[in-house]
Scaffold this active site. Structure first.
Site, PDB file in Angstrom:
ATOM      1  N   TRP A   1       4.548  -3.788  -6.337  1.00  0.00           N
ATOM      2  CA  TRP A   1       3.204  -3.768  -7.122  1.00  0.00           C
ATOM      3  C   TRP A   1       2.176  -2.879  -6.402  1.00  0.00           C
ATOM      4  CZ3 TRP A   1      -1.526  -5.884  -5.876  1.00  0.00           C
ATOM      5  CH2 TRP A   1      -2.600  -5.696  -6.964  1.00  0.00           C
ATOM      6  N   HIS A   2       2.219  -2.905  -5.106  1.00  0.00           N
ATOM      7  CA  HIS A   2       1.220  -2.221  -4.301  1.00  0.00           C
ATOM      8  C   HIS A   2       1.241  -0.925  -4.228  1.00  0.00           C
ATOM      9  CE1 HIS A   2       0.495  -6.462  -2.818  1.00  0.00           C
ATOM     10  NE2 HIS A   2      -0.770  -6.143  -2.323  1.00  0.00           N
ATOM     11  N   GLY A   3       2.417  -0.282  -4.598  1.00  0.00           N
ATOM     12  CA  GLY A   3       2.427   1.220  -4.299  1.00  0.00           C
ATOM     13  C   GLY A   3       3.965   1.513  -4.139  1.00  0.00           C
TER      14      GLY A   3
ATOM     15  N   PHE B   1      -4.597   0.501  -5.389  1.00  0.00           N
ATOM     16  CA  PHE B   1      -3.513  -0.086  -5.861  1.00  0.00           C
ATOM     17  C   PHE B   1      -3.728  -0.460  -7.329  1.00  0.00           C
ATOM     18  CE2 PHE B   1      -3.558  -2.199  -1.376  1.00  0.00           C
ATOM     19  CZ  PHE B   1      -2.842  -1.241  -0.841  1.00  0.00           C
TER      20      PHE B   1
END
Length: 503
Positions: free
Chosen positions: A354-356, A503
């Site tokens: 989810w963060h990248g 993000f």
């Protein structure tokens, strides 16, 4: 200069710590409370009817429309024409929510749910992960055409998760759809949490929309306390130690001793906490000034004595979202030990991804997921004494594990991580400590202040909050002036964006 206020500038997006936002919010705030007070005068003294709620002011929709348009303007100033994606997600999920609620057959409900999830995740995957998958395919030798780098719309990870949770909760019969699309647009686009969270659940926020808007003295004091504290954490601590120390270590770790690299890791742990929790504090404060309550997003996470406890204290809105919409649907801890360990690992891999779109975020998620599984396994066989000494040791161990995990999270390449670890374990050079303290006095002072405040007991923090709330207005104004003065003294030439904007 006047027209620039209405134009998006890629190199100067609007942020809570910018002077432009301060002036815009001041004007917005005056109009907002004028609308609120006008509505209260219209409804004040109306007789209450048993079994019926107090009627909404006639200008209720005007207030919602005003805030929604300001939120869209705020998002436009943060991300340009990508604000149209926000409008699209709003229209789509509002209608899908009603489709699910009014569907006659389960198959219709299922179709609407799938359309919502595919649409939201499709947008998220295209903008956030297309570049990653193309790079992976090219690294594997696949003949993939290289596309131009796709820009990431600010906050897309946050409002897509909010939209998904809204539709899923309607599907689960935990929530009724809102009556008007304006209310839903107000919820999704509410500017305090729009671009970097916290992820606010519909069942927490939507009921507040139709309730009377008011601001108590206690709420005002808490809002000012959080706003000033968030600004101090972001600009005075996070930005200063990042620009003057942490970034230099991560850029060229081999130029520094192992002790300096270790301090760089400690510095980044403090920097990301102060940056993100500072934003969350300011978001909660601004929402509170408008009469809305957000849940706490950080609770002194480095005081955690286990990785499990860390995730109950760090980015609480995301960790609880992952628990409710990933971990529990996978089966949680109800299908045996081995499946539980796998569910923990999968959930944290999703959290990392989810963060990248980068392997370093996946590694970060895997490290935390593995630690959660190991802790759950070990808890069956090892019972540690519950005393201050043992808890302190556990806090130290967990803190250093978290710091270790921050290295791949922050470092642009894994070679940087190995270089830092090599320096720490093979070229520590403790003899440079006095020279380091003398040469980096402001850094050492700010890191000391940051960690000191972080490790204050919760009761003492509550006592400080209550004391500040009860102070007269002139004291609050003086505190505001002092924080602004500190910000002016340490701020860089350019406004430093919040870390979680990426993000």
């Amino acid at each position: 200069m006047f027209t620039d206020i209405f134009l998006y500038h890629e190199k100067a997006p609007i942020t809570f710590n910018s002077g432009l936002f301060l002036w815009l919010f001041a004007g917005f705030y005056l109009v907002y409370w004028w609308l609120v007070q006008r509505g209260e005068r219209e409804t004040f003294g109306l007789p209450a009817v048993e079994g019926l709620e107090q009627p909404l002011p006639s200008n209720h929709h005007t207030k919602l429309l005003f805030v929604t348009f300001f939120s869209w303007y705020f998002y436009y100033k943060s991300s340009g024409l990508y604000f149209l994606l926000l409008v699209w997600a709003t229209v789509l999920d509002y209608n899908l929510g009603h489709w699910i609620a009014n569907a006659k057959r389960p198959s219709q409900r299922n179709v609407a749910l799938v359309v919502s999830i595919v649409s939201n995740l499709g947008l998220l995957f295209y903008f956030k992960y297309t570049n990653f998958f193309i790079d992976c395919l090219q690294s594997a030798g696949a003949p993939v055409h290289q596309l131009a780098k796709i820009a990431l719309p600010v906050g897309i990870s946050f409002y897509t998760f909010q939209s998904i949770s809204y539709v899923v909760d309607i599907y689960r019969n935990k929530l009724k759809p809102v009556e008007s699309i304006l209310e839903y647009a107000f919820f999704v686009s509410f500017f305090p949490q729009l671009v970097a969270g916290p992820i606010v659940r519909a069942y927490d926020f939507i009921p507040q929309i139709s309730k009377p808007t008011f601001l108590t003295r206690a709420d005002f004091g808490r809002a000012v306390f959080l706003l000033l504290g968030g600004l101090f954490k972001k600009v005075v601590i996070a930005d200063y130690i990042a620009l003057n120390f942490v970034d230099r270590i991560f850029e060229k770790p081999l130029l520094y001793t192992g002790f300096e690299n270790l301090m760089g890791a400690y510095g980044y742990a403090l920097r990301i906490y102060c940056d993100f929790s500072g934003y969350s504090d300011m978001a909660i404060a601004i929402a509170l000034l408008l009469g809305f309550h957000f849940p706490t997003n950080f609770n002194s996470p480095y005081q955690a004595a286990s990785v499990t406890e860390f995730w109950r204290r760090w980015h609480i809105s995301l960790s609880s979202w992952l628990r409710d919409y990933v971990y529990i649907p996978l089966g949680g801890n109800k299908i045996g030990s081995e499946r539980t360990y796998a569910n923990l690992l999968i959930t944290m891999l999703v959290g990392g991804f989810w963060h990248g779109g980068a392997w370093r975020f996946i590694l970060w998620g895997a490290l935390h997921g593995g630690a959660l599984a190991i802790e759950r396994f070990a808890k069956q066989y090892i019972q540690l004494p519950d005393n201050l000494f043992v808890r302190s040791l556990r806090i130290i161990v967990v803190f250093h594990f978290v710091c270790l995990c921050w290295l791949p999270f922050c470092a642009p390449e894994m070679s940087t991580v190995w270089a830092m670890l090599t320096q720490i374990f093979t070229a520590f050079h403790a003899e440079v400590i006095p020279e380091f303290i003398n040469g980096y006095r402001p850094i050492v002072l700010l890191m000391g202040i940051g960690y000191l405040f972080h490790f204050l007991p919760a009761d003492l923090e509550t006592l400080c909050l209550d004391a500040f709330t009860n102070t007269p207005v002139w004291v609050k104004s003086l505190a505001f002036a002092v924080i602004v003065w500190l910000v002016v003294q340490v701020k860089s030439a350019d406004i430093q964006p919040f870390i979680y904007f990426m993000f």
